[in-house]
Design an enzyme around this catalytic site. Structure first.
Site, PDB file in Angstrom:
ATOM      1  N   CYS A 163      -4.957  -0.618   3.081  1.00 22.21           N
ATOM      2  CA  CYS A 163      -3.687  -1.138   3.323  1.00 22.21           C
ATOM      3  C   CYS A 163      -3.083  -0.640   4.151  1.00 22.21           C
ATOM      4  O   CYS A 163      -1.512  -0.886   4.609  1.00 22.21           O
ATOM      5  CB  CYS A 163      -3.292  -1.916   2.407  1.00 22.21           C
ATOM      6  SG  CYS A 163      -4.349  -2.537   0.859  1.00 22.21           S
ATOM      7  N   HIS A 296       6.259  -2.868   1.935  1.00 24.11           N
ATOM      8  CA  HIS A 296       5.592  -3.956   1.487  1.00 24.11           C
ATOM      9  C   HIS A 296       4.503  -4.434   0.311  1.00 24.11           C
ATOM     10  O   HIS A 296       4.110  -5.732   1.021  1.00 24.11           O
ATOM     11  CB  HIS A 296       4.438  -2.038   0.923  1.00 24.11           C
ATOM     12  CG  HIS A 296       3.088  -2.577   1.378  1.00 24.11           C
ATOM     13  ND1 HIS A 296       1.667  -2.954   2.358  1.00 24.11           N
ATOM     14  CD2 HIS A 296       1.637  -2.420   0.453  1.00 24.11           C
ATOM     15  CE1 HIS A 296       0.737  -2.517   2.114  1.00 24.11           C
ATOM     16  NE2 HIS A 296       0.899  -2.460   1.038  1.00 24.11           N
ATOM     17  N   LYS A 328       4.315 -10.651   2.803  1.00 21.43           N
ATOM     18  CA  LYS A 328       2.677 -11.290   1.715  1.00 21.43           C
ATOM     19  C   LYS A 328       3.103 -12.668   1.263  1.00 21.43           C
ATOM     20  O   LYS A 328       1.856 -13.164   1.336  1.00 21.43           O
ATOM     21  CB  LYS A 328       2.722  -9.803   0.886  1.00 21.43           C
ATOM     22  CG  LYS A 328       2.575  -9.118   2.053  1.00 21.43           C
ATOM     23  CD  LYS A 328       1.864  -7.839   1.360  1.00 21.43           C
ATOM     24  CE  LYS A 328       0.834  -6.555   2.266  1.00 21.43           C
ATOM     25  NZ  LYS A 328       2.550  -5.860   2.878  1.00 21.43           N
ATOM     26  N   HIS A 333      -1.780 -11.246   1.876  1.00 21.44           N
ATOM     27  CA  HIS A 333      -2.023  -9.289   2.273  1.00 21.44           C
ATOM     28  C   HIS A 333      -3.208  -9.211   2.971  1.00 21.44           C
ATOM     29  O   HIS A 333      -4.552  -9.848   3.115  1.00 21.44           O
ATOM     30  CB  HIS A 333      -2.426  -8.746   1.059  1.00 21.44           C
ATOM     31  CG  HIS A 333      -2.055  -7.703   1.028  1.00 21.44           C
ATOM     32  ND1 HIS A 333      -1.845  -6.627   1.907  1.00 21.44           N
ATOM     33  CD2 HIS A 333      -1.947  -6.460  -0.090  1.00 21.44           C
ATOM     34  CE1 HIS A 333      -1.619  -5.234   1.943  1.00 21.44           C
ATOM     35  NE2 HIS A 333      -1.587  -5.067   0.536  1.00 21.44           N
ATOM     36  N   PHE A 391       0.983   0.669   2.576  1.00 23.93           N
ATOM     37  CA  PHE A 391       0.991   1.676   1.588  1.00 23.93           C
ATOM     38  C   PHE A 391      -0.400   1.256   0.611  1.00 23.93           C
ATOM     39  O   PHE A 391      -1.017   0.594   1.148  1.00 23.93           O
ATOM     40  CB  PHE A 391       2.052   1.497   0.545  1.00 23.93           C
ATOM     41  CG  PHE A 391       3.576   1.875   0.509  1.00 23.93           C
ATOM     42  CD1 PHE A 391       4.172   3.325   1.275  1.00 23.93           C
ATOM     43  CD2 PHE A 391       4.685   0.552   0.100  1.00 23.93           C
ATOM     44  CE1 PHE A 391       5.167   2.602   1.701  1.00 23.93           C
ATOM     45  CE2 PHE A 391       5.753   1.060   0.567  1.00 23.93           C
ATOM     46  CZ  PHE A 391       6.020   2.036   1.546  1.00 23.93           C
ATOM     47  N   PHE A 393      -4.285   1.942  -1.057  1.00 19.83           N
ATOM     48  CA  PHE A 393      -5.624   2.708  -1.699  1.00 19.83           C
ATOM     49  C   PHE A 393      -5.380   3.864  -1.539  1.00 19.83           C
ATOM     50  O   PHE A 393      -5.425   4.422   0.295  1.00 19.83           O
ATOM     51  CB  PHE A 393      -6.807   2.065  -2.226  1.00 19.83           C
ATOM     52  CG  PHE A 393      -7.276   1.171  -3.134  1.00 19.83           C
ATOM     53  CD1 PHE A 393      -5.895   0.132  -3.535  1.00 19.83           C
ATOM     54  CD2 PHE A 393      -8.101   0.254  -3.150  1.00 19.83           C
ATOM     55  CE1 PHE A 393      -5.776  -0.598  -4.736  1.00 19.83           C
ATOM     56  CE2 PHE A 393      -8.435  -0.427  -4.238  1.00 19.83           C
ATOM     57  CZ  PHE A 393      -7.393  -1.449  -4.505  1.00 19.83           C
TER      58      PHE A 393
END
Lengths: 419, 409
Positions: A163, A296, A328, A333, A391, A393
């Site tokens: 992301c 985020h 979001k 997202h 931010f 994974f």
């Protein structure tokens, strides 16, 4: 010393619509794109909605005559919109084709090809499945379609750090210009609404069963979305020389890794704070200079808490009065697209000197233990520098600082100069 | 700072790590190549019941156990893609002599740039198979999270405590060179003081069947640049190169294996002269390195025995010009076509050749019909290289990437 780069064009497609202006109007009026999912059979799955983008325009097929998939047509569409806004026509380029690069951020890369393969496998059996489909999983074919679609012949890269990929694409495009590899570059972000991520984030209990509520005590996750965006970057002096008023400046960018866990953020937000500080350092700005932050804010329990702590680490006492925006709940997202999608939204803030509302959150989670100025209603605001954070994974973090252009163009231009 | 004033300094290569069928660890890898060992093996039984060709360069086929090479508590649950990468990264860090102390301040800014073509494809397809056979509710969180393209980069930054950028780049036959080029820019700009850069791709039976059917990989050991060329076998592996600024290596007293001096890329639209992309990539890399074309006596080529071999050789020749003697080496014969791994391995071979002054035989006997006058591809080199700078090139459909590596001195 880093010289800010000019952003002279941008394009955007989200579930709110195709085109920057349409998205901006809807964001400002507080609309949300969350709707029941149409493209998947969700059956009795506990999450039944998401943010699916409209159908893309019909565009040229692949070289072999097969139709191009919707995600590639969307990607070409946002790039063409960016060229239109930068130069007045969809096939305009900011430099010689060989000197223009394309950096794409995507978490899925070409993995949606797998869906087609497994459908074939289910229909035709294991031995007779169309194994040749998997050749399309190789991204070169995707590159070629997009590059041909926009006429770019310079470096091409697909950044896939989850992301944070969109922010990574902006950083790579900027690096190419700074290093002299390109005279201009397109940074694009793209991810389709897919069964892969819908089921995957669902399995991690990261999808909201109600509505996304960033930083709220009752937050329970996000909504999956498709999203596409593109930015045209060029050296400021180059844009000014052709009488072009930049839409905004890329004043700084920072990247970091949490070095903590594959899917959980550092609880204190150490990595996120590092990315923000690196962006500030590159921009030569103190935290006090930032007028608003695009967060985020995935509305998941651990991510929002970690992000709030990172913001507190960087902004200290300033945080209490620092306007925070979370897109979001409105657009979902957009995963690997998020860094560029939300950079475009941040540039809209700067262009219009206005902030859009963060939807659904009425009270900040007391457990976060911080006072946050989450923008509840759209409002006018004097904005010089906006930070946009992503931010992902892998503990991958990216932070961009977008700034208003406050100078004059060579000919006193207002954006309508000679492309 | 942008454009012409940008930093053009070479960066130091101080560590090499590799996990591959032809060797785990750089010494084993190099010895295998110098010996001309055929490390291919019978393709493992297909877990997806795919019609796979009989041979490939697979670690699984050679009894690879990740636990023998890295902390078993860490690698036991990882897909092979990530396990191979961690082992290679660990090897590169050890070779570079970087402190393993968590408190080492260098780790705060050190980053990872890791390329892949397909990521953790086995987990990816197992995840999809589960979705299609058992439905949305049965999606596996483990398979999903390990399937993201940056999983291996994330595991490396986590396990090594690196807090600089952690990037995954997805590409094709030149993907590993993208990672090295990107790292070169990040080091030159000062964004990273150290970078672990390279590529990784794992064997997957579904892809093996698909790539074979589409004519991307062959069914027997490859013959790149050979008089009767044949496509390389499908392969897997991970290769990681430890890069740092030259002053950093000098300050640490770290032995320099070779230097990465420049990088370039090129693309031409379909229907136009494809060798032009290679030519542009090589010219750009030479200009970036500040090296004259005439000084290049050795080319490490990504030739894979397929139709692009002629394109690559032609483009490189046009960029470098005619020469009385030039040696070319095509290591994919021994690594197989493993995309991000095998393209990184080209740089690994160039660095080792510069360091050791020797080069493996990779083209077997016989002259490649399209090889220009003066080029040699049919014998190993020993006792010194023909030049102190090497061009590394990799070609894919529509584009190419090239590097220039130089000796440590």
């Amino acid at each position: 010393m880093y010289s800010p780069l000019a952003i002279t064009g941008m394009g955007l497609t989200t579930a709110l619509g195709i085109g920057v202006e349409k998205n901006w109007r809807r964001l400002l009026s507080g609309e949300s794109a969350i709707r029941p999912v149409r493209s998947l059979d969700v059956g009795d799955y506990p999450v039944k909605d998401g943010c699916e983008v409209p159908d893309p325009p019909e565009l040229e097929p692949f070289a072999d005559g097969r139709p191009a998939p919707p995600e590639l047509r969307h990607l070409v569409t946002v790039c063409r919109e960016a060229f239109m806004s930068a130069g007045g026509s969809e096939d305009w380029l900011p430099a010689e084709p060989q000197r223009v690069g394309l950096a794409i951020g995507s978490s899925l890369a070409a993995s949606t090809i797998s869906e087609a393969f497994f459908r074939s496998r289910r229909e035709r059996g294991r031995k007779d499945a169309e194994y040749g489909i998997l050749r399309g999983y190789h991204v070169d074919r995707q590159f070629e379609y997009v590059l041909s679609g926009i006429g770019v012949e310079g470096p091409c890269l697909l950044v896939s750090n989850a992301c944070a990929a969109g922010a990574g694409a902006v950083s790579r495009a900027a690096d190419w210009i700074r290093s002299g590899r390109c005279d201009a570059a397109v940074a694009a972000g793209a991810d389709a609404f897919s069964i892969f991520t819908f089921a995957g984030f669902g399995s991690l209990m990261a999808l909201s069963r109600s509505l996304p509520r960033p930083f709220s005590a009752d937050r329970d996750g996000m909504k999956m979305a498709g999203g596409y965006a593109a930015l045209v970057l060029e050296p400021l002096e180059r844009a000014l020389a052709r009488g072009r008023r930049p839409l905004a400046l890329l004043s700084g960018y920072g990247e970091s890794s949490d070095a903590h866990h594959l899917t959980h953020p550092h609880p204190e937000g150490h990595g996120a704070a590092l990315a923000m500080r690196r962006a500030l350092d590159m921009a030569g700005l103190e935290p006090e200079a930032i007028d608003a932050v695009n967060c985020h804010a995935t509305s998941t329990r651990s991510n929002d808490a970690s992000e709030a702590r990172a913001l507190a680490t960087v902004f200290g006492d300033r945080l209490v009065s620092l306007p925070l925006y979370a897109p979001k709940p409105a657009v979902g997202h957009t995963l690997g697209g998020a860094g560029t999608v939300e950079a475009v939204i941040s540039i809209c803030f700067l262009q219009h000197q206005a902030l859009a509302p963060t939807l659904n959150t009425t009270e900040i989670d007391p457990e976060i233990g911080l006072e946050l100025d989450l923008i509840a209603e759209s409002r006018s605001e004097t904005l010089r520098h906006v930070m946009s954070n992503s931010f992902g994974f892998g503990g991958s973090n990216g932070s961009l600082i977008l700034s208003a252009w406050e100078g004059e163009t060579a000919g006193g231009g207002d954006g309508g100069g000679d492309p | 700072m942008t454009g012409p004033g940008a930093n053009r300094e070479p960066v130091a290569i101080t560590g090499l790590g590799v996990t591959a069928p032809c060797g785990i660890g750089i010494e084993a890898f190099w010895q295998s190549l110098m010996d001309g060992e055929d490390a291919s093996a019978a393709s493992p039984p297909s877990r997806f019941e795919a019609p796979v060709p009989p041979r490939a360069f697979t670690l699984e086929g050679r009894g690879f156990e990740p636990e023998e090479h890295y902390d078993p508590r860490v690698v036991r649950r990882l897909p092979r893609y990530s396990a191979m990468s961690l082992i290679a990264a660990d090897g590169a860090v050890r070779e570079a002599g970087m402190s393993r102390a968590e408190s080492d301040p260098a780790r705060e800014r050190a980053g990872v740039v890791l390329a892949t073509a397909f990521g953790s494809s086995v987990y990816h397809f197992e995840y999809y198979e589960g979705l299609f056979e058992r439905g949305l509710k049965e999606a596996s969180p483990l398979l999903f999270s390990e399937s993201v393209m940056n999983a291996a980069a994330g595991h490396i930054t986590h396990r090594m405590g690196l807090r600089g950028a952690g990037l995954a780049l997805v590409g094709g036959e030149d993907a590993g060179l993208h990672a090295l080029s990107t790292s070169l820019d990040l080091l030159r700009s000062g964004a990273l003081p150290f970078a672990l850069a390279g590529g990784t791709d794992e064997y997957c039976d579904l892809l093996h069947a698909g790539l074979y059917q589409e004519g991307v990989v062959g069914g027997e050991i490859g013959r790149p640049l050979h008089a009767s060329p044949g496509l390389c076998l499908y392969g897997e592996g991970a290769a990681i190169i430890f890069l740092e600024r030259q002053e950093s290596a000098a300050a640490r007293g770290a032995p320099v294996v070779a230097r990465l001096m420049g990088a370039g890329s090129g693309r031409v639209p379909p229907g136009r002269d494809p060798a032009g992309a290679v030519e542009r990539a090589v010219r750009a890399a030479l200009a970036d390195a500040g090296v004259e074309a005439s000084s290049i006596g050795l080319v490490v080529s990504g030739a894979d025995g397929g139709e692009l071999d002629r394109v690559e050789v032609s483009g490189v020749e046009r960029a470098l010009g005619a020469t009385p003697s030039r040696h070319v080496c095509a290591p994919k014969r021994w690594t197989g076509e493993a995309f991000a791994f095998s393209s990184t391995a080209l740089a690994l071979v160039a660095a080792m050749a510069l360091s050791r002054g020797e080069l493996p035989e990779t083209a077997a006997a016989g002259s490649f019909a399209g090889l220009p006058d003066g080029w040699r591809a049919d014998r190993p080199l020993a006792g010194g290289l023909p030049s102190a700078a090497v061009v590394v090139s990799a070609t894919r459909h529509g584009g190419a990437t090239a590097l220039v590596l130089g000796s440590a001195a």
